[in-house]
Design a protein around this motif. Structure first.
Motif, PDB file in Angstrom:
ATOM      1  N   LYS A  90      -2.753 -21.937   2.252  1.00 40.23           N
ATOM      2  CA  LYS A  90      -2.520 -20.710   1.478  1.00 40.23           C
ATOM      3  C   LYS A  90      -3.353 -19.559   2.044  1.00 40.23           C
ATOM      4  N   VAL A  91      -2.807 -18.346   1.942  1.00 43.24           N
ATOM      5  CA  VAL A  91      -3.530 -17.159   2.419  1.00 43.24           C
ATOM      6  C   VAL A  91      -4.738 -16.909   1.520  1.00 43.24           C
ATOM      7  N   ALA A  92      -5.909 -16.848   2.150  1.00 41.93           N
ATOM      8  CA  ALA A  92      -7.144 -16.529   1.439  1.00 41.93           C
ATOM      9  C   ALA A  92      -7.487 -15.052   1.594  1.00 41.93           C
ATOM     10  N   GLY A  93      -6.899 -14.394   2.594  1.00 39.33           N
ATOM     11  CA  GLY A  93      -7.173 -12.978   2.799  1.00 39.33           C
ATOM     12  C   GLY A  93      -6.523 -12.459   4.060  1.00 39.33           C
ATOM     13  N   LEU A  94      -6.327 -11.149   4.058  1.00 38.68           N
ATOM     14  CA  LEU A  94      -5.739 -10.429   5.189  1.00 38.68           C
ATOM     15  C   LEU A  94      -6.554  -9.167   5.387  1.00 38.68           C
ATOM     16  N   GLU A  95      -7.011  -8.932   6.592  1.00 32.78           N
ATOM     17  CA  GLU A  95      -7.786  -7.728   6.911  1.00 32.78           C
ATOM     18  C   GLU A  95      -7.229  -7.076   8.170  1.00 32.78           C
ATOM     19  N   ILE A  96      -7.223  -5.763   8.184  1.00 32.22           N
ATOM     20  CA  ILE A  96      -6.825  -5.003   9.373  1.00 32.22           C
ATOM     21  C   ILE A  96      -8.078  -4.752  10.198  1.00 32.22           C
ATOM     22  N   LEU A  97      -8.065  -5.176  11.455  1.00 39.13           N
ATOM     23  CA  LEU A  97      -9.216  -4.971  12.334  1.00 39.13           C
ATOM     24  C   LEU A  97      -9.096  -3.654  13.094  1.00 39.13           C
ATOM     25  N   ASP A  98      -7.966  -3.455  13.769  1.00 38.97           N
ATOM     26  CA  ASP A  98      -7.727  -2.242  14.560  1.00 38.97           C
ATOM     27  C   ASP A  98      -6.373  -1.676  14.189  1.00 38.97           C
ATOM     28  N   TYR A  99      -6.348  -0.356  13.968  1.00 38.41           N
ATOM     29  CA  TYR A  99      -5.086   0.321  13.675  1.00 38.41           C
ATOM     30  C   TYR A  99      -4.973   1.485  14.639  1.00 38.41           C
ATOM     31  N   ARG A 100      -3.927   1.500  15.458  1.00 36.46           N
ATOM     32  CA  ARG A 100      -3.817   2.483  16.544  1.00 36.46           C
ATOM     33  C   ARG A 100      -2.722   3.522  16.309  1.00 36.46           C
ATOM     34  N   GLU A 101      -1.973   3.413  15.224  1.00 38.81           N
ATOM     35  CA  GLU A 101      -0.885   4.349  14.939  1.00 38.81           C
ATOM     36  C   GLU A 101      -1.420   5.650  14.331  1.00 38.81           C
ATOM     37  N   THR A 102      -0.602   6.688  14.384  1.00 40.21           N
ATOM     38  CA  THR A 102      -0.985   7.955  13.758  1.00 40.21           C
ATOM     39  C   THR A 102      -0.618   7.985  12.282  1.00 40.21           C
ATOM     40  N   HIS A 103       0.289   7.124  11.855  1.00 43.04           N
ATOM     41  CA  HIS A 103       0.721   7.065  10.458  1.00 43.04           C
ATOM     42  C   HIS A 103       0.830   5.613  10.019  1.00 43.04           C
ATOM     43  N   GLY A 104       0.856   5.401   8.714  1.00 47.55           N
ATOM     44  CA  GLY A 104       1.127   4.077   8.186  1.00 47.55           C
ATOM     45  C   GLY A 104      -0.081   3.215   7.911  1.00 47.55           C
ATOM     46  N   ASP A 105      -1.284   3.776   8.038  1.00 46.27           N
ATOM     47  CA  ASP A 105      -2.470   2.947   7.838  1.00 46.27           C
ATOM     48  C   ASP A 105      -2.707   2.588   6.368  1.00 46.27           C
ATOM     49  N   GLU A 106      -1.755   2.938   5.509  1.00 47.65           N
ATOM     50  CA  GLU A 106      -1.850   2.541   4.105  1.00 47.65           C
ATOM     51  C   GLU A 106      -1.795   1.023   3.947  1.00 47.65           C
TER      52      GLU A 106
ATOM     53  N   GLN B 175      -4.710  -0.724   2.423  1.00 47.08           N
ATOM     54  CA  GLN B 175      -5.017  -0.666   0.990  1.00 47.08           C
ATOM     55  C   GLN B 175      -5.154  -2.081   0.423  1.00 47.08           C
ATOM     56  N   PRO B 176      -6.250  -2.336  -0.294  1.00 48.63           N
ATOM     57  CA  PRO B 176      -6.455  -3.682  -0.857  1.00 48.63           C
ATOM     58  C   PRO B 176      -5.289  -4.146  -1.738  1.00 48.63           C
ATOM     59  N   ARG B 177      -4.697  -3.234  -2.474  1.00 43.16           N
ATOM     60  CA  ARG B 177      -3.591  -3.611  -3.364  1.00 43.16           C
ATOM     61  C   ARG B 177      -2.396  -4.148  -2.560  1.00 43.16           C
ATOM     62  N   TRP B 178      -2.092  -3.520  -1.422  1.00 43.80           N
ATOM     63  CA  TRP B 178      -0.969  -3.991  -0.613  1.00 43.80           C
ATOM     64  C   TRP B 178      -1.303  -5.344   0.011  1.00 43.80           C
ATOM     65  N   ARG B 179      -2.487  -5.483   0.578  1.00 46.22           N
ATOM     66  CA  ARG B 179      -2.874  -6.736   1.238  1.00 46.22           C
ATOM     67  C   ARG B 179      -2.996  -7.891   0.249  1.00 46.22           C
ATOM     68  N   ALA B 180      -3.338  -7.578  -1.001  1.00 43.80           N
ATOM     69  CA  ALA B 180      -3.496  -8.627  -2.021  1.00 43.80           C
ATOM     70  C   ALA B 180      -2.184  -9.343  -2.330  1.00 43.80           C
ATOM     71  N   GLN B 181      -1.063  -8.732  -2.003  1.00 44.49           N
ATOM     72  CA  GLN B 181       0.234  -9.382  -2.243  1.00 44.49           C
ATOM     73  C   GLN B 181       0.375 -10.704  -1.490  1.00 44.49           C
ATOM     74  N   PHE B 182      -0.385 -10.886  -0.421  1.00 48.88           N
ATOM     75  CA  PHE B 182      -0.288 -12.079   0.409  1.00 48.88           C
ATOM     76  C   PHE B 182      -1.147 -13.235  -0.116  1.00 48.88           C
ATOM     77  N   LEU B 183      -2.114 -12.934  -0.972  1.00 44.58           N
ATOM     78  CA  LEU B 183      -3.036 -13.966  -1.450  1.00 44.58           C
ATOM     79  C   LEU B 183      -2.276 -15.107  -2.121  1.00 44.58           C
ATOM     80  N   GLY B 184      -2.605 -16.323  -1.719  1.00 36.15           N
ATOM     81  CA  GLY B 184      -1.993 -17.508  -2.294  1.00 36.15           C
ATOM     82  C   GLY B 184      -0.645 -17.877  -1.703  1.00 36.15           C
ATOM     83  N   LYS B 185      -0.106 -17.048  -0.829  1.00 36.97           N
ATOM     84  CA  LYS B 185       1.187 -17.363  -0.203  1.00 36.97           C
ATOM     85  C   LYS B 185       0.994 -18.471   0.822  1.00 36.97           C
ATOM     86  N   GLY B 186       2.015 -19.312   0.942  1.00 35.14           N
ATOM     87  CA  GLY B 186       2.001 -20.393   1.915  1.00 35.14           C
ATOM     88  C   GLY B 186       3.279 -20.385   2.733  1.00 35.14           C
TER      89      GLY B 186
END
Length: 182
Positions: A109-125, A128-139
């Protein structure tokens, strides 16, 4: 009487727009390890190369292409107790790579997701912890699909889609490595 320039390019002001690239490193691998497995006492690199059969199994299970058969993986442990795997992976945003870390527990199961490097000019939302939290517990057995169980962010659609696909691929990879058929 004025002289006209010999070339139309000389008569037109030359405007050169600078290429704007936003490249931000948010976390190092070591910082992601500590953040995603905070109780870990050690991390052991798990160097491996997926066999062609394993890569096909991952592709079939995830519906995404395996670009590199050499995933970057560390095993996280607390003393002698295994906690899970930490994957470091890259996906395209719109034009550039997004480097991210995915923590998967020993039960897959997913325990966490973190962005290390973001190279785009847009879309770094996608950071956001709320968006990444959607993956928690997914298998690997979960859909992990943008628009179904993972919500999109307007203005960051490609980043959302590609990260979601990447997480689904890594969950399938983890399941194949654990020796169970997806």
């Amino acid at each position: 009487m004025s002289r006209s320039p010999s070339s139309p390019w000389l008569a037109t002001p030359l405007l050169i727009a600078p290429l704007v690239v936003q490249a931000t490193q948010y976390l190092s691998v070591e910082q992601a390890q500590r953040l995603l497995f905070p109780t870990a006492t050690g991390y052991t690199p798990e160097p491996l190369e997926l066999t062609p059969d394993q890569a096909r199994a991952v592709e079939q299970a995830s519906g995404t292409r395996v670009v590199s058969r050499k995933p970057r993986i560390w095993r996280a442990v607390a003393g002698d107790t295994p906690l899970g795997r930490l994957f470091i992976d890259q996906v395209y945003g719109k034009h550039e790579f997004i480097t991210y870390a995915l923590a998967v527990t020993t039960d897959g199961k997913v325990a966490g997701l973190e962005i290390l490097d973001y190279r785009e000019t847009h879309g770094d939302e996608v950071r956001q912890p709320r968006w990444r939290a959607q993956f928690l517990g997914k298998g690997a057995a979960d859909a992990v699909k943008l628009g179904s169980d993972i919500q999109n962010i307007s203005g960051a659609t490609l980043s959302c889609r590609h990260l979601t696909d990447g997480v689904r691929r890594l969950l399938a990879t983890n399941r194949v490595l654990a020796g169970t058929t997806p």
